[in-house]
Design a protein around this motif. Sequence first.
Motif, PDB file in Angstrom:
ATOM      1  N   THR A  79    -118.982 -87.301 -61.628  1.00 14.71           N
ATOM      2  CA  THR A  79    -118.445 -87.795 -62.902  1.00 14.71           C
ATOM      3  C   THR A  79    -117.050 -87.223 -63.150  1.00 14.71           C
ATOM      4  O   THR A  79    -116.120 -87.939 -63.541  1.00 14.71           O
ATOM      5  CB  THR A  79    -119.385 -87.385 -64.051  1.00 14.71           C
ATOM      6  OG1 THR A  79    -120.718 -87.604 -63.645  1.00 14.71           O
ATOM      7  CG2 THR A  79    -119.083 -88.185 -65.301  1.00 14.71           C
ATOM      8  N   GLU A  80    -116.929 -85.931 -62.899  1.00 12.67           N
ATOM      9  CA  GLU A  80    -115.630 -85.288 -63.102  1.00 12.67           C
ATOM     10  C   GLU A  80    -114.579 -85.882 -62.181  1.00 12.67           C
ATOM     11  O   GLU A  80    -113.443 -86.159 -62.589  1.00 12.67           O
ATOM     12  CB  GLU A  80    -115.738 -83.782 -62.825  1.00 12.67           C
ATOM     13  CG  GLU A  80    -116.201 -82.982 -64.031  1.00 12.67           C
ATOM     14  CD  GLU A  80    -116.717 -81.620 -63.616  1.00 12.67           C
ATOM     15  OE1 GLU A  80    -116.224 -81.096 -62.587  1.00 12.67           O
ATOM     16  OE2 GLU A  80    -117.639 -81.098 -64.279  1.00 12.67           O
ATOM     17  N   ALA A  81    -114.980 -86.069 -60.912  1.00 16.81           N
ATOM     18  CA  ALA A  81    -114.029 -86.610 -59.939  1.00 16.81           C
ATOM     19  C   ALA A  81    -113.558 -87.997 -60.363  1.00 16.81           C
ATOM     20  O   ALA A  81    -112.386 -88.347 -60.203  1.00 16.81           O
ATOM     21  CB  ALA A  81    -114.670 -86.672 -58.559  1.00 16.81           C
ATOM     22  N   ALA A  82    -114.504 -88.762 -60.904  1.00 14.78           N
ATOM     23  CA  ALA A  82    -114.148 -90.116 -61.331  1.00 14.78           C
ATOM     24  C   ALA A  82    -113.159 -90.076 -62.484  1.00 14.78           C
ATOM     25  O   ALA A  82    -112.283 -90.927 -62.591  1.00 14.78           O
ATOM     26  CB  ALA A  82    -115.396 -90.883 -61.740  1.00 14.78           C
ATOM     27  N   ALA A  83    -113.282 -89.061 -63.318  1.00 17.89           N
ATOM     28  CA  ALA A  83    -112.410 -88.974 -64.481  1.00 17.89           C
ATOM     29  C   ALA A  83    -111.040 -88.423 -64.109  1.00 17.89           C
ATOM     30  O   ALA A  83    -110.033 -88.810 -64.695  1.00 17.89           O
ATOM     31  CB  ALA A  83    -113.081 -88.101 -65.547  1.00 17.89           C
ATOM     32  N   ALA A  84    -111.004 -87.528 -63.127  1.00 21.45           N
ATOM     33  CA  ALA A  84    -109.746 -86.864 -62.786  1.00 21.45           C
ATOM     34  C   ALA A  84    -108.902 -87.751 -61.868  1.00 21.45           C
ATOM     35  O   ALA A  84    -109.420 -88.635 -61.193  1.00 21.45           O
ATOM     36  CB  ALA A  84    -110.044 -85.524 -62.114  1.00 21.45           C
ATOM     37  N   ASP A  85    -107.622 -87.460 -61.855  1.00 20.35           N
ATOM     38  CA  ASP A  85    -106.735 -88.177 -60.937  1.00 20.35           C
ATOM     39  C   ASP A  85    -106.637 -87.417 -59.637  1.00 20.35           C
ATOM     40  O   ASP A  85    -105.896 -86.447 -59.521  1.00 20.35           O
ATOM     41  CB  ASP A  85    -105.347 -88.316 -61.574  1.00 20.35           C
ATOM     42  CG  ASP A  85    -105.147 -89.718 -62.076  1.00 20.35           C
ATOM     43  OD1 ASP A  85    -105.726 -90.636 -61.457  1.00 20.35           O
ATOM     44  OD2 ASP A  85    -104.432 -89.887 -63.090  1.00 20.35           O
ATOM     45  N   LEU A  86    -107.443 -87.809 -58.673  1.00 15.05           N
ATOM     46  CA  LEU A  86    -107.470 -87.069 -57.415  1.00 15.05           C
ATOM     47  C   LEU A  86    -106.711 -87.842 -56.346  1.00 15.05           C
ATOM     48  O   LEU A  86    -106.730 -89.078 -56.339  1.00 15.05           O
ATOM     49  CB  LEU A  86    -108.910 -86.865 -56.952  1.00 15.05           C
ATOM     50  CG  LEU A  86    -109.766 -85.909 -57.768  1.00 15.05           C
ATOM     51  CD1 LEU A  86    -111.186 -85.900 -57.227  1.00 15.05           C
ATOM     52  CD2 LEU A  86    -109.183 -84.505 -57.764  1.00 15.05           C
TER      53      LEU A  86
ATOM     54  N   GLU B  60    -118.035 -96.422 -59.329  1.00 15.85           N
ATOM     55  CA  GLU B  60    -119.224 -97.139 -58.854  1.00 15.85           C
ATOM     56  C   GLU B  60    -120.322 -96.156 -58.451  1.00 15.85           C
ATOM     57  O   GLU B  60    -121.501 -96.344 -58.735  1.00 15.85           O
ATOM     58  CB  GLU B  60    -118.872 -98.042 -57.663  1.00 15.85           C
ATOM     59  CG  GLU B  60    -118.377 -99.412 -58.072  1.00 15.85           C
ATOM     60  CD  GLU B  60    -117.787-100.152 -56.889  1.00 15.85           C
ATOM     61  OE1 GLU B  60    -118.046 -99.734 -55.738  1.00 15.85           O
ATOM     62  OE2 GLU B  60    -117.066-101.141 -57.128  1.00 15.85           O
ATOM     63  N   LEU B  61    -119.861 -95.095 -57.762  1.00 17.84           N
ATOM     64  CA  LEU B  61    -120.823 -94.064 -57.334  1.00 17.84           C
ATOM     65  C   LEU B  61    -121.514 -93.448 -58.559  1.00 17.84           C
ATOM     66  O   LEU B  61    -122.740 -93.290 -58.596  1.00 17.84           O
ATOM     67  CB  LEU B  61    -120.078 -92.982 -56.546  1.00 17.84           C
ATOM     68  CG  LEU B  61    -120.932 -91.842 -55.998  1.00 17.84           C
ATOM     69  CD1 LEU B  61    -121.963 -92.360 -55.023  1.00 17.84           C
ATOM     70  CD2 LEU B  61    -120.064 -90.790 -55.325  1.00 17.84           C
ATOM     71  N   LYS B  62    -120.672 -93.173 -59.543  1.00 15.33           N
ATOM     72  CA  LYS B  62    -121.208 -92.601 -60.775  1.00 15.33           C
ATOM     73  C   LYS B  62    -122.244 -93.540 -61.397  1.00 15.33           C
ATOM     74  O   LYS B  62    -123.340 -93.118 -61.816  1.00 15.33           O
ATOM     75  CB  LYS B  62    -120.050 -92.373 -61.744  1.00 15.33           C
ATOM     76  CG  LYS B  62    -120.424 -91.670 -63.015  1.00 15.33           C
ATOM     77  CD  LYS B  62    -119.195 -91.482 -63.879  1.00 15.33           C
ATOM     78  CE  LYS B  62    -119.512 -91.734 -65.336  1.00 15.33           C
ATOM     79  NZ  LYS B  62    -118.286 -91.804 -66.152  1.00 15.33           N
ATOM     80  N   ALA B  63    -121.893 -94.815 -61.394  1.00 18.32           N
ATOM     81  CA  ALA B  63    -122.804 -95.809 -61.968  1.00 18.32           C
ATOM     82  C   ALA B  63    -124.105 -95.888 -61.185  1.00 18.32           C
ATOM     83  O   ALA B  63    -125.199 -95.981 -61.755  1.00 18.32           O
ATOM     84  CB  ALA B  63    -122.125 -97.175 -61.999  1.00 18.32           C
ATOM     85  N   SER B  64    -123.975 -95.794 -59.857  1.00 15.29           N
ATOM     86  CA  SER B  64    -125.199 -95.875 -59.049  1.00 15.29           C
ATOM     87  C   SER B  64    -126.096 -94.664 -59.300  1.00 15.29           C
ATOM     88  O   SER B  64    -127.318 -94.757 -59.292  1.00 15.29           O
ATOM     89  CB  SER B  64    -124.845 -96.011 -57.571  1.00 15.29           C
ATOM     90  OG  SER B  64    -124.450 -94.771 -57.053  1.00 15.29           O
ATOM     91  N   PHE B  65    -125.472 -93.515 -59.544  1.00 14.06           N
ATOM     92  CA  PHE B  65    -126.286 -92.317 -59.875  1.00 14.06           C
ATOM     93  C   PHE B  65    -127.060 -92.550 -61.153  1.00 14.06           C
ATOM     94  O   PHE B  65    -128.217 -92.164 -61.279  1.00 14.06           O
ATOM     95  CB  PHE B  65    -125.372 -91.108 -60.063  1.00 14.06           C
ATOM     96  CG  PHE B  65    -124.984 -90.475 -58.756  1.00 14.06           C
ATOM     97  CD1 PHE B  65    -125.390 -91.025 -57.550  1.00 14.06           C
ATOM     98  CD2 PHE B  65    -124.214 -89.326 -58.738  1.00 14.06           C
ATOM     99  CE1 PHE B  65    -125.020 -90.437 -56.351  1.00 14.06           C
ATOM    100  CE2 PHE B  65    -123.856 -88.743 -57.544  1.00 14.06           C
ATOM    101  CZ  PHE B  65    -124.248 -89.296 -56.355  1.00 14.06           C
ATOM    102  N   LEU B  66    -126.360 -93.184 -62.097  1.00 12.93           N
ATOM    103  CA  LEU B  66    -127.028 -93.448 -63.371  1.00 12.93           C
ATOM    104  C   LEU B  66    -128.238 -94.347 -63.156  1.00 12.93           C
ATOM    105  O   LEU B  66    -129.276 -94.185 -63.787  1.00 12.93           O
ATOM    106  CB  LEU B  66    -126.053 -94.112 -64.345  1.00 12.93           C
ATOM    107  CG  LEU B  66    -125.184 -93.174 -65.161  1.00 12.93           C
ATOM    108  CD1 LEU B  66    -124.240 -93.977 -66.045  1.00 12.93           C
ATOM    109  CD2 LEU B  66    -126.051 -92.255 -66.021  1.00 12.93           C
TER     110      LEU B  66
END
Lengths: 416, 386
Positions: A79-86, B60-66
């Motif tokens: 979740t954090e990675a998705a939010a951050a600009d990596l 998408e990965l996050k969503a799939s975890f959910l």
Amino acid sequence: MEMDSLPNGNNTAGTPISATATATANPAPPQSSNLPQLTESLKLEHQFLRVPFEHYKKTLRANHRAVEKEMSAVISGVTEAAAADLSPDDAVNHLNSLVCRLQGLKRKLEEGSRAEHLQAQKCRVRLDHLESADAENMSEWNNTRMKRILVDYMLRMSYYDTAVKLAKSSNLQDLVDIDVFQEAKKVIDALQNKDVAPALAWCADNKSRLKKSKSKMEFQLRLQEFIELVRAENNLRAITYARKYLAPWGATHMKELQRVIATLAFKRDTECSTYKVLFEAKQWDYLVDQFKQEFCKLYGMTLEPLLNIYLQAGLSALKTPYCYEDDCTKEDPLSQEAFRTLAMPLPYSKQHHSKLVCYITKELMDTENPPQVLPNGYVYSTKALEEMAKKNNGRIICPRTGLVCSYTELVKAYIS
Amino acid sequence: MELSTIKDAFDRVTKKQKLSCSKTQEAIDQIRQEIESVLDTLQSANNTDHELDYKTVLNELKASFLLIAPLSQMEGTQKELNVALTKYGKLLEKHFNPDISKAYRNIDIDRHTLNQIIANHFYHQGLFEIGDHFMSVVGEPESAAIMKFPFVEMYQILEAMQNQNLEPALNWASTNGDKLAQSGSDIVLKLHSMQFVKVLQNGSREEALHYARMHLSPFATSHMTDIQKLMGCLLWTGKLDRSPYHALLSPSNWDKLAEELKRQFCNLLGQSYNSPLSVTVAAGVQVLPPLLKFMNVMAGKKNEWQSMNQLPVPVELDREFQFHSIFVCPVSKEQATEDNPPMLMSCGHVLCKQSILKMSKNSTKVFKCPYCPFDIDAAQCKQLYF
């Protein structure tokens, strides 16, 4: 040696060897095949099953909590990675590290499950052990129980090495709780060295259960730490410490809190008795005792050592006014000074039915072996008197008074 | 007791534990696969220089975890495990006595006395190493030696007997012959008889006869029948196993002899044959169940229990714990005492003195025996000594 059953042409003359043997020694106790009694005695073994079960439960909970924590960490990592600009590389690295973490978690899970399995095994061994008790192996089973009780005593008294030695020598490791007490040993050793850290860690570990039983163990440890700060005249730190760790207990334990805080004014060399005791070394012993109690409660153990409980009950059951007479038989534990001392403050036994033991043979006098009365009122069993009459041409000599009479003068007594 | 029900409940616990464990593993694997497949996508995108929006992929990965919801997946099996655990815990509580200390009187037990008793128990059982270790740990190594010494000799003799060596036993018997004779024991004869049979088995008739002359003849007057049997054996030298006396060769004779020796040895030591600690604890096991039952019923009388002079419930102890004669008057149900002794009535029935006095209106009237139609005169009753 069993010789009497042999044919030798002179069989009618009786069997002197076995007769004198029973005259001097107690006959071997009859094997009790009393099933309800056995069941009742097994019901006393709650601790025997409870302790490994609590241990098992604890391991299960701890393992589960660890897995849950790690899993949430991984998920929130994404979740954090998705939010951050990596950068692309960073993202790949990050994901790779998460995979590593998961692999580690899986390993841990396997290890944990092995430990769980071992503990489950222990629970099962104990169930099997209880089931194995029957009339045939009673004396051996009782022997093992005696050893279990002694190991329990030694563990509680902190004689760990002897306890381990006894358990090993008799192959009892699965039937005693050495591993559980290892946990206690660490805390106790530290407390004896005036170190509260392991005890506090233990409290944190078992926080929810201690809270449920309204334990104030942690509070008492904190109080002691506060006292140590005052002893070292580290007053400022003591106040900060009190604000942080003691204040939360104010709602429930205000009196004790106030008393301890007052030591700031009285200092370690105070002569005021209310506060002087707080600085004494025995406060640490008190903490050790307190910890032992909490520990036993948590694992479902009795607060007293099993030995003390069984011994006290047994002494009461055996205690009769006759035990304290000079001619008390050696087979009676209460003929020994040490046992008499322990039995002193305990109640006497109570029986509802007459049980008469022949003075000569020590055998029970019942309908099969009825009591007979000499002219002087002394009573012996028929067996013993017949034996004596046979040897002395019908003459009976009272072993306690020396009275001589004839077998024909005896009168049967009916005991109901 | 329903041990099988309890075992079933525990099997359920372990089954649920396995289930929960494999479910957790599944969840971990699933998550890992998801992450790895994303990694593959990223990698291949890198290789082909294809433009890829990382953010979208990660979201998408996050969503799939959910969607997978690994934690709630685990929760289900965990809940089932918890149910099984609680049930097993409750079963233990129901079928066993959860607190056997309910009938415990809170008095300080003298630790020194108790430790002495324990050490004596270890030595009595022949557990010398553990006894020594225990004594040094409790800080009383000095008294250990005195306590241990006699038992050491006894176990040496018994060990030799295990190897069918009677030498040490015979030595002990000859040094203590007088004392043994005084207590009326015939262990000396038994040992010599055994040795005689042994000699006869291994050696010549001559040797056996010599042994008998030396050691058995002193018992001729008191134990003629036994010696006759042994002499009969001489006729079957070499084939004793096929003789009428073959029972003399039974290996169980050695166990019996060892037991008898232990008895006599302990007797001379002034010790009991069984460890007194074992006896007391075994008696405790028998008396605790009724006592605990009483405590449960009489929860309100807890304070009274602490000061009672006699157990509140009668105990039925096995014969092996009956060391003294207890007479309970069948009329008053009271235990006889010095002031209230058992009295024999002319019909042969026995009552306590108080009961007789009561029924005879202080010895003024003839009364009927409560057990038979006899008329009893109180003056004719005789005090009994058990």
